[in-house]
Design an enzyme around this catalytic site. Structure first.
Site, PDB file in Angstrom:
ATOM      1  N   GLU A 117      15.232  -0.877  25.436  1.00  0.00           N
ATOM      2  CA  GLU A 117      15.671  -1.846  26.446  1.00  0.00           C
ATOM      3  C   GLU A 117      15.387  -1.357  27.860  1.00  0.00           C
ATOM      4  O   GLU A 117      15.193  -0.163  28.106  1.00  0.00           O
ATOM      5  CB  GLU A 117      17.162  -2.150  26.287  1.00  0.00           C
ATOM      6  CG  GLU A 117      18.084  -1.102  26.820  1.00  0.00           C
ATOM      7  CD  GLU A 117      19.504  -1.634  26.996  1.00  0.00           C
ATOM      8  OE1 GLU A 117      19.818  -2.731  26.520  1.00  0.00           O
ATOM      9  OE2 GLU A 117      20.299  -0.928  27.638  1.00  0.00           O
ATOM     10  N   ALA A 118      15.373  -2.296  28.784  1.00  0.00           N
ATOM     11  CA  ALA A 118      15.071  -2.000  30.185  1.00  0.00           C
ATOM     12  C   ALA A 118      16.015  -0.932  30.729  1.00  0.00           C
ATOM     13  O   ALA A 118      17.220  -0.959  30.491  1.00  0.00           O
ATOM     14  CB  ALA A 118      15.185  -3.273  31.022  1.00  0.00           C
TER      15      ALA A 118
ATOM     16  N   GLU B 140       2.111  -2.502  32.349  1.00  0.00           N
ATOM     17  CA  GLU B 140       2.622  -2.562  33.714  1.00  0.00           C
ATOM     18  C   GLU B 140       3.306  -1.255  34.097  1.00  0.00           C
ATOM     19  O   GLU B 140       3.793  -1.120  35.214  1.00  0.00           O
ATOM     20  CB  GLU B 140       3.597  -3.727  33.854  1.00  0.00           C
ATOM     21  CG  GLU B 140       2.960  -5.076  33.588  1.00  0.00           C
ATOM     22  CD  GLU B 140       3.932  -6.227  33.797  1.00  0.00           C
ATOM     23  OE1 GLU B 140       4.031  -6.718  34.938  1.00  0.00           O
ATOM     24  OE2 GLU B 140       4.590  -6.614  32.809  1.00  0.00           O
TER      25      GLU B 140
ATOM     26  N   LYS C 223      20.059  13.062  16.862  1.00  0.00           N
ATOM     27  CA  LYS C 223      19.126  13.203  17.974  1.00  0.00           C
ATOM     28  C   LYS C 223      18.041  12.137  17.838  1.00  0.00           C
ATOM     29  O   LYS C 223      17.623  11.809  16.721  1.00  0.00           O
ATOM     30  CB  LYS C 223      18.481  14.590  17.965  1.00  0.00           C
ATOM     31  CG  LYS C 223      19.422  15.704  18.391  1.00  0.00           C
ATOM     32  CD  LYS C 223      18.655  17.021  18.468  1.00  0.00           C
ATOM     33  CE  LYS C 223      19.551  18.136  18.973  1.00  0.00           C
ATOM     34  NZ  LYS C 223      18.817  19.429  19.063  1.00  0.00           N
TER      35      LYS C 223
ATOM     36  N   GLY D 233      15.841  14.875  22.663  1.00  0.00           N
ATOM     37  CA  GLY D 233      17.174  15.451  22.576  1.00  0.00           C
ATOM     38  C   GLY D 233      18.310  14.479  22.837  1.00  0.00           C
ATOM     39  O   GLY D 233      19.490  14.868  22.750  1.00  0.00           O
TER      40      GLY D 233
ATOM     41  N   GLY E 126       7.079  -3.147  33.329  1.00  0.00           N
ATOM     42  CA  GLY E 126       6.976  -2.683  34.707  1.00  0.00           C
ATOM     43  C   GLY E 126       7.820  -1.458  34.974  1.00  0.00           C
ATOM     44  O   GLY E 126       9.020  -1.456  34.720  1.00  0.00           O
TER      45      GLY E 126
ATOM     46  N   ARG F 201      19.272   0.804  22.759  1.00  0.00           N
ATOM     47  CA  ARG F 201      19.969   0.163  23.882  1.00  0.00           C
ATOM     48  C   ARG F 201      21.062   1.084  24.394  1.00  0.00           C
ATOM     49  O   ARG F 201      21.479   2.016  23.710  1.00  0.00           O
ATOM     50  CB  ARG F 201      20.576  -1.172  23.439  1.00  0.00           C
ATOM     51  CG  ARG F 201      21.746  -1.019  22.471  1.00  0.00           C
ATOM     52  CD  ARG F 201      22.207  -2.344  21.940  1.00  0.00           C
ATOM     53  NE  ARG F 201      23.466  -2.209  21.192  1.00  0.00           N
ATOM     54  CZ  ARG F 201      24.040  -3.174  20.492  1.00  0.00           C
ATOM     55  NH1 ARG F 201      23.456  -4.368  20.426  1.00  0.00           N
ATOM     56  NH2 ARG F 201      25.178  -2.970  19.861  1.00  0.00           N
ATOM     57  N   ARG F 202      21.525   0.825  25.612  1.00  0.00           N
ATOM     58  CA  ARG F 202      22.648   1.574  26.164  1.00  0.00           C
ATOM     59  C   ARG F 202      23.872   0.672  26.196  1.00  0.00           C
ATOM     60  O   ARG F 202      23.810  -0.467  26.674  1.00  0.00           O
ATOM     61  CB  ARG F 202      22.343   2.100  27.564  1.00  0.00           C
ATOM     62  CG  ARG F 202      23.452   3.015  28.103  1.00  0.00           C
ATOM     63  CD  ARG F 202      23.109   3.606  29.449  1.00  0.00           C
ATOM     64  NE  ARG F 202      21.973   4.507  29.407  1.00  0.00           N
ATOM     65  CZ  ARG F 202      22.021   5.771  28.977  1.00  0.00           C
ATOM     66  NH1 ARG F 202      23.169   6.265  28.505  1.00  0.00           N
ATOM     67  NH2 ARG F 202      20.942   6.520  29.010  1.00  0.00           N
ATOM     68  N   ASN F 203      24.976   1.179  25.670  1.00  0.00           N
ATOM     69  CA  ASN F 203      26.234   0.438  25.681  1.00  0.00           C
ATOM     70  C   ASN F 203      26.743   0.377  27.118  1.00  0.00           C
ATOM     71  O   ASN F 203      27.014   1.408  27.740  1.00  0.00           O
ATOM     72  CB  ASN F 203      27.245   1.131  24.773  1.00  0.00           C
ATOM     73  CG  ASN F 203      28.502   0.304  24.574  1.00  0.00           C
ATOM     74  OD1 ASN F 203      29.157  -0.073  25.547  1.00  0.00           O
ATOM     75  ND2 ASN F 203      28.852   0.054  23.325  1.00  0.00           N
TER      76      ASN F 203
END
Length: 343
Positions: free
Chosen positions: A278-279, A220, A303, A286, A237, A316-318
């Site tokens: 993750e989305a 997607e 890195k 880098g 998507g 993932r982002r905290n």
């Protein structure tokens, strides 16, 4: 006589005699020596890589030559093409060198889209200089210098010449539709894409040339030039991959098996098997990534490129401090079996 690839093609030329495109209905990889010898008895082929223009009178002789070595698919092509007013070409590649003609480029793109060769399996050096920019219309390929007159002639006859795109590459579906695929919008898959059996490409999905999927996938998002997606992996998507022509340089971006690129995520490193991005997260080589242990404690900062190709990772982002984190993907994504059941 060595032979890497073989194709009998029918195509289009400009008003000045320049090849615009070539369609190969039944391209062959590593055709038999008997077939090449039989063809050499009909046309002036003396070895090496060659694109030989044919006359209609050659087709009957070629058909007999093909039948003499039991090449029934090739014989059928010659039978159908007899009487054609379109230019014909016989392309023989003795070895996989960089292409030297438009006909050779189209044969190599056909090998990719017919799944005879996987992405990165062909030498395509110099191909862009051999592909003219073409107006792809509802009446086929039209040279840009011929377009104004063709448009005027169409209007004079009370119709519109519909220009669907202006590009070096046509859409794949007008040249090859491999078995076992579904495509929402065929204009979003270029000739030279490799679409694996069991792949579904939704309407906003995109696959460039010399790129694609190797098996069951739901696409997607965007698979850029040179990017290969392994069996069982999904591209969500709006997700994108960094191709060799858009920042990846000499690093070949790839996605391993049973991975998930979440919606609106991005990938700029090779991804190992059973990985998840993750989305909304874009991971480049880098990017500074904090590695977590099983208790979510910080281990080190590296890195993202240092994690290239490693399996079982969750990126993932905290949401509190904004940093990118990676941990073992113990609950490695299992693709929705029902989603792919009837691909």
């Amino acid at each position: 006589m060595p032979n890497f690839a073989f194709g009998l093609g029918v195509g289009t030329k400009s008003s000045t005699g320049e090849w615009l495109e070539v369609y190969y209905n039944a391209p062959l990889l590593n055709a038999s020596a008997e077939l090449i010898d039989a063809v050499s008895g009909v046309v002036a082929y003396e070895g090496g890589n060659a694109a030989i223009e044919l006359k209609d009178a050659d087709l009957k002789k070629l058909e007999a030559a093909f039948l003499s070595v039991d090449a029934k698919d090739q014989a059928l092509v010659t039978e159908v093409l007899e009487g054609s007013k379109q230019p014909l070409v016989l392309c023989i590649l003795a070895s996989d060198e960089g292409p030297s003609s438009t006909a050779e480029v189209y044969l190599k793109l056909a090998l990719l889209s017919n799944r005879l060769v996987k992405p990165h399996g062909l030498n395509l050096t110099g191909m862009f200089g051999l592909l003219p920019n073409v107006a792809w219309t509802n009446e086929g390929a039209v040279a840009l210098e011929d377009l104004p007159r063709r448009q005027l002639e169409a209007r004079a006859q009370g119709r519109v010449l519909d220009v669907q795109s202006v590009d070096k590459f046509p859409k794949m579906a007008n040249y090859a539709v491999p078995a076992g695929i579904r495509v929402g919008d065929t204009s979003r898959i270029r000739l030279g894409a490799h679409v694996g059996e069991g792949t579904t490409v939704m309407h906003e999905g995109f696959i460039n040339f010399n790129a694609g999927t190797l098996g069951v996938s739901m696409v997607e998002g965007r698979i850029s030039a040179g990017v290969v997606v392994g069996n069982g992996s999904d591209v969500g998507g709006g997700a994108s991959t960094m191709g060799t022509l858009s920042g990846g340089n000499n690093v070949v971006i790839s996605v391993g098996e049973n991975c998930l690129l979440g919606a609106n995520s991005g990938l700029g490193i090779p991804l190992g098997d059973r990985c998840t991005v993750e989305a909304g997260l874009y991971v480049t080589g880098g990017s500074k990534v904090t590695v977590l242990d099983d208790q979510n404690n910080d281990v080190e900062v590296v890195k993202a490129a240092d994690l290239a190709g490693k399996p079982d990772l969750l990126f993932r982002r905290n949401s509190q401090n904004g940093r990118i984190e990676v941990k073992t993907n113990k609950s490695a994504i299992e693709l929705n079996e029902e989603l792919h059941k009837h691909n």
